[in-house]
Design an enzyme around this catalytic site. Sequence first.
Site, PDB file in Angstrom:
ATOM      1  N   LYS A  53       0.839  -1.207   0.000  1.00 50.30           N
ATOM      2  CA  LYS A  53       0.000   0.000   0.000  1.00 50.30           C
ATOM      3  C   LYS A  53       0.871   1.252   0.000  1.00 50.30           C
ATOM      4  CE  LYS A  53      -3.786  -2.453   2.185  1.00 50.30           C
ATOM      5  NZ  LYS A  53      -4.454  -2.886   3.424  1.00 50.30           N
ATOM      6  N   GLN A  97      -4.134  -1.332   9.627  1.00 47.84           N
ATOM      7  CA  GLN A  97      -4.132  -2.682   9.051  1.00 47.84           C
ATOM      8  C   GLN A  97      -4.734  -3.678  10.054  1.00 47.84           C
ATOM      9  OE1 GLN A  97      -3.103  -3.468   5.829  1.00 47.84           O
ATOM     10  NE2 GLN A  97      -3.990  -5.466   6.298  1.00 47.84           N
ATOM     11  N   ASP A 120     -10.478   3.429   4.260  1.00 54.15           N
ATOM     12  CA  ASP A 120     -10.722   1.982   4.193  1.00 54.15           C
ATOM     13  C   ASP A 120     -12.229   1.685   4.166  1.00 54.15           C
ATOM     14  OD1 ASP A 120      -9.142  -0.187   3.860  1.00 54.15           O
ATOM     15  OD2 ASP A 120      -8.728  -0.550   5.973  1.00 54.15           O
TER      16      ASP A 120
END
Length: 293
Positions: A53, A97, A120
């Site tokens: 990412k 994450q 996200d």
Amino acid sequence: MTAKIIDGTAIGAQIRTEIARDIVSLSARGVTPGLAVVLVGENPASQSYVRSKNKAAHEIGMHSEQHDLPALTAEADLLKLIERLNRDPRIHGILVQLPLPGHIDERKVITAISPDKDVDGFHPVSLGRIMTGEPGFRPCTPFGIQKLLEYSGTMVEGSHVVVVGRSNIVGKPIANMLMQKAKTADATVTVCHSRTRDLPSITRQADILIAAIGRPEFVTADMVREGAVVIDVGINRVDDPSKKKGYRMVGDVKFDEVAAKAGAITPVPGGVGPMTITMLLYNTVESAKRSAG
Ligand SMILES: NC(=O)c1ccc[n+]([C@@H]2O[C@H](COP(=O)([O-])OP(=O)(O)OC[C@H]3O[C@@H](n4cnc5c(N)ncnc54)[C@H](OP(=O)(O)O)[C@@H]3O)[C@@H](O)[C@H]2O)c1
């Protein structure tokens, strides 16, 4: 019928070119989209996702920063970092994450992220906005699926979409997104799960079948209607002594036999996977555009 391949790598690259153009015009206005990625602990899969990412964000010209915290980090310290990133004007998107170590409450952490920086798309506010059809951040994997349908020219409006899987990160959001009165949506959606009775009789009704199950090669040709569009979200590792690593990656769909019957299909790897990071970049740039006014 031999299915057309819906190439997520190519479609992802096309969208990244469009994003790069937006970054250039934002830069001309003095704004560099900024992404903060937070990793707690040393889970090797998570480390690899976070690296990818960050790399993708740097390559496209964003400001990207990685915060690596030890596995024993206290929940309060993680929340403090999120609070600081919420206030940081250089940061337009925050991604923590998952999974987090067991002593940290994931829900508390996700809800601590400002909905204005929730790139996200897991914050309950973002998920609620999907339900009501309001603008907001769409979770990256379902958003990537919707873009694959759009860019492959798949007719979604009026189609019967069958989603197998009802997770909060894939099944539920994609079902909600595709049933909205909106572009690349307006579908009739059926959601199936492990308690669904006679699953094949339902999946065979799908014009578009989305498999998000987490079981290797679960969807077989007898479960698919001739000519259907099949989106395989699954990423599963199966043993394969013929490979150097001793394993290979497969989806939730038995690719060869389903590809012989479907109208179009996403491969694994190279289908939904590359779209997930692309949509993270997309959401971060959208966030920067909003904050630039
Ligand atoms: N490409 C990407 O970027 C990406 C991103 C996210 C996930 N994935 C992959 O997508 C897959 C799904 O992920 P997830 O997080 O949504 O998984 P998950 O949270 O484990 O959910 C799986 C869903 O499948 C359903 N299911 C399990 N067995 C079933 C069966 N025999 N018949 C019908 N339904 C069944 C479950 O039903 P119940 O609810 O009844 O248990 C559940 O709703 C995984 O392979 C994951 O690695 C890929």
